[in-house]
Design a protein around this motif. Structure first.
Motif, short mmCIF file in Angstrom:
data_model
loop_
_atom_site.label_atom_id
_atom_site.label_comp_id
_atom_site.label_asym_id
_atom_site.label_seq_id
_atom_site.Cartn_x
_atom_site.Cartn_y
_atom_site.Cartn_z
N THR A 110 3.03 66.16 52.03
CA THR A 110 2.40 66.35 53.32
C THR A 110 1.17 67.26 53.20
O THR A 110 1.22 68.29 52.53
CB THR A 110 3.39 66.99 54.32
N ASP A 111 0.08 66.86 53.82
CA ASP A 111 -1.18 67.62 53.84
C ASP A 111 -1.84 67.70 52.46
O ASP A 111 -2.79 68.46 52.27
CB ASP A 111 -0.98 69.05 54.36
N MET A 112 -1.35 66.95 51.49
CA MET A 112 -1.89 67.01 50.14
C MET A 112 -2.71 65.76 49.85
O MET A 112 -2.15 64.66 49.79
CB MET A 112 -0.75 67.12 49.11
N PRO A 113 -4.03 65.87 49.72
CA PRO A 113 -4.84 64.69 49.40
C PRO A 113 -4.35 64.03 48.12
O PRO A 113 -3.86 64.70 47.20
CB PRO A 113 -6.25 65.28 49.22
N ARG A 146 4.46 73.89 45.02
CA ARG A 146 5.58 72.99 45.29
C ARG A 146 5.76 71.97 44.16
O ARG A 146 6.88 71.56 43.85
CB ARG A 146 5.36 72.29 46.63
N THR A 147 4.65 71.57 43.54
CA THR A 147 4.74 70.67 42.39
C THR A 147 5.42 71.36 41.22
O THR A 147 6.30 70.79 40.55
CB THR A 147 3.33 70.19 41.98
N LEU A 148 5.03 72.60 40.94
CA LEU A 148 5.65 73.37 39.86
C LEU A 148 7.13 73.63 40.13
O LEU A 148 7.97 73.53 39.22
CB LEU A 148 4.92 74.70 39.68
N ALA A 149 7.45 73.96 41.38
CA ALA A 149 8.84 74.28 41.73
C ALA A 149 9.77 73.12 41.46
O ALA A 149 10.93 73.30 41.07
CB ALA A 149 8.91 74.70 43.20
N LEU A 172 5.66 74.30 54.97
CA LEU A 172 5.93 73.10 54.18
C LEU A 172 7.06 73.32 53.18
O LEU A 172 7.93 72.46 53.00
CB LEU A 172 4.66 72.68 53.43
N ALA A 173 7.06 74.49 52.52
CA ALA A 173 8.10 74.78 51.53
C ALA A 173 9.47 74.82 52.20
O ALA A 173 10.46 74.30 51.65
CB ALA A 173 7.80 76.10 50.84
N THR A 174 9.55 75.42 53.37
CA THR A 174 10.82 75.48 54.09
C THR A 174 11.26 74.09 54.52
O THR A 174 12.43 73.72 54.38
CB THR A 174 10.68 76.39 55.33
N HIS A 175 10.32 73.30 55.01
CA HIS A 175 10.64 71.95 55.50
C HIS A 175 11.24 71.09 54.38
O HIS A 175 12.20 70.34 54.62
CB HIS A 175 9.37 71.30 56.06
N PHE A 176 10.67 71.20 53.19
CA PHE A 176 11.12 70.35 52.09
C PHE A 176 12.16 71.03 51.18
O PHE A 176 12.61 70.44 50.20
CB PHE A 176 9.93 69.89 51.24
N GLY A 177 12.52 72.26 51.53
CA GLY A 177 13.53 72.96 50.76
C GLY A 177 13.07 73.35 49.37
O GLY A 177 13.88 73.43 48.43
N ASP A 178 11.78 73.63 49.22
CA ASP A 178 11.23 74.02 47.91
C ASP A 178 11.47 75.51 47.66
O ASP A 178 11.39 76.33 48.58
CB ASP A 178 9.73 73.74 47.85
N SER A 179 11.71 75.85 46.42
CA SER A 179 11.92 77.25 46.03
C SER A 179 10.55 77.92 45.84
O SER A 179 10.15 78.28 44.73
CB SER A 179 12.73 77.31 44.74
N VAL A 180 9.84 78.04 46.94
CA VAL A 180 8.47 78.55 46.95
C VAL A 180 8.32 79.57 48.06
O VAL A 180 8.79 79.35 49.19
CB VAL A 180 7.45 77.41 47.15
N HIS A 181 7.66 80.68 47.75
CA HIS A 181 7.31 81.65 48.79
C HIS A 181 5.88 82.13 48.55
O HIS A 181 5.55 82.60 47.46
CB HIS A 181 8.25 82.85 48.81
N ILE A 182 5.03 81.99 49.55
CA ILE A 182 3.61 82.35 49.44
C ILE A 182 3.38 83.67 50.15
O ILE A 182 3.86 83.88 51.27
CB ILE A 182 2.72 81.24 50.04
N HIS A 183 2.66 84.56 49.50
CA HIS A 183 2.36 85.88 50.03
C HIS A 183 0.87 85.97 50.39
O HIS A 183 0.03 85.39 49.71
CB HIS A 183 2.67 86.96 48.99
#
Length: 415
Positions: A110-113, A146-149, A172-183
């Motif tokens: 989502t939102d990724m060209p 999200r790709t790396l995760a 987006l990370a929460t929606h897809f359940g990705d182990s990602v957190h952006i600061h």
């Protein structure tokens, strides 16, 4: 992963590129957009005649095949025969199936060209296996994060200064359940907090942003640094500074400013056809206006004007000229023959395109000069470095990868 070349190999290659670029700087330094007839045309008449004799179709082909142009031009500049060897780099791109496996499926992108999705997949595949927690440097909405995760058993953190992008990325990370957190973090801060044992990755961080990664990451001794640099000219420094000690102290080192460095990224291979046509028209208009202004001012010098919104292009060339003149506090004469000056711009654009072709032969060598300095710097800081191409140029011309692992305990990692 194979063991990287010794530091002398990187430096020797950098030095060869440096000396080659220095010897030919009279060819690539003059900007034909600003200097209608570059000085080298007088000393290399046969080369100029070769370029002027090219058709538009040949120009289009050769701009995407600098090695072919270098071969053609080597009869007049013999050292251009070295081009193919100078720009050859190791192939780090994994097998196509491995790239596909490392690329986020469209349903999760989502939102990724599309092109960004494929670039992130190719970059991630080239870095596997991922054995440490990862920090995505200048991560935007976290497309790479999200790709790396999806390919790692570890948490992926992201640093991004734009709070809106941070919020969108975490959503987006929460929606897809990705182990990602952006600061929300300005990576240009004097001391960027870096977690222990982190692997820092950056895909197409620009200029000072990727140089800050190299400086801060190396100073902290992080276990691994992986980056594909971009937009080298985006720097606060007017004069470009190399990073490595060996490059800094090299006698006869190439001296570059921001405009010189911009040459390394003057490519539109991935731009849509409509955007390229628009860019061509705007260039013709700017050159037409430049000719008009030189005539009116009686000064044979280029006068830069600000960026012009493509949304205004429907108003035509005359409107552009009035707009550009107003930006310089000038009023054009009522009798100005805009058709004549537009024709002048079209012809100038043809000439500029041909003179630029020979400059473009030096784009990749200059980019390699820049990135090999980074490789030498990382080796000086105690890293084993992989350097090469992680994807095809058709996916992105900025396809160089530096993958550096701290030497302490690196034997197992690199075996």
């Amino acid at each position: 992963m194979s063991v990287s070349p010794a530091i002398d190999s990187f430096y020797s290659r950098w030095r060869s590129l440096n000396d080659w670029l220095v010897r030919h700087q009279t060819i690539w330094r003059p900007a034909p957009f600003i200097e209608p007839v570059p000085e080298w045309v007088q000393s290399h008449r046969e080369l100029a005649q070769l370029l002027m004799g090219l058709s538009d179709a040949e120009c289009a082909e050769l701009d995407g095949k600098p090695e072919k142009l270098a071969s053609m031009a080597s009869q007049y500049l013999p050292e251009l025969a070295l081009y193919a060897n100078l720009v050859t780099v190791p192939e780090l791109a994994p097998e196509p199936a491995d790239v596909v496996a490392a690329t986020l499926p469209e349903i999760r992108a989502t939102d990724m060209p599309g092109r960004k999705r494929e670039q992130a997949g190719a970059f991630t595949a080239a870095l596997k296996p991922l054995q440490q927690p990862i920090l995505d440097w200048c991560c935007g909405k976290g497309h790479l994060s999200r790709t790396l995760a999806a390919q790692s058993q570890h948490q992926v953190e992201g640093y991004e200064w734009d709070s809106k992008l941070v919020a969108d990325g975490n959503r987006l990370a929460t929606h897809f359940g990705d182990s990602v957190h952006i600061h929300c973090q300005d990576v240009m801060a004097p001391h960027v907090p870096l977690p222990d044992g982190i692997h820092i990755a950056a895909l197409h961080a620009c200029g000072d942003l990727h140089r800050q990664l190299l400086l801060q990451g190396a100073a902290a001794g992080v276990p691994r640094l992986s980056l594909s640099p971009c937009c080298y000219h985006k720097t606060a420094e007017g004069r470009y500074k190399v990073l490595s000690e060996r490059a800094t102290t090299h006698d006869g080192r190439l001296m570059l400013n921001r405009d010189d460095v911009r040459l390394a990224v003057r490519e539109t291979v991935t731009a849509p056809t409509g955007v390229r046509a628009q860019t061509t028209t705007l260039s013709q208009w700017r050159l037409g206006f430049d000719g008009l202004l030189r005539s009116l001012r009686g000064v044979d010098a280029y006068l830069p004007v600000p960026s012009y919104s493509p949304k205004l292009m429907h108003q035509g060339f005359a409107a552009f000229c009035h707009w550009a003149a107003s930006k310089k506090q000038l009023v054009l004469p009522a009798h100005t023959d805009f058709d004549t000056w537009l024709a002048h711009g079209v012809q100038r654009h043809k000439d500029v395109r041909r003179y630029e072709l020979i400059r473009h032969v030096f784009r990749r060598p200059m980019e390699l000069w820049l990135v090999l300095d980074y490789a030498v710097f990382l080796e000086e800081q105690g890293y084993c470095v992989r350097f090469g191409r992680f994807c095809a140029r058709s996916l992105t011309p900025r396809n160089l990868l530096l993958d550096a692992v701290k030497k302490k305990g690196a034997r197992e990692r690199l075996s």
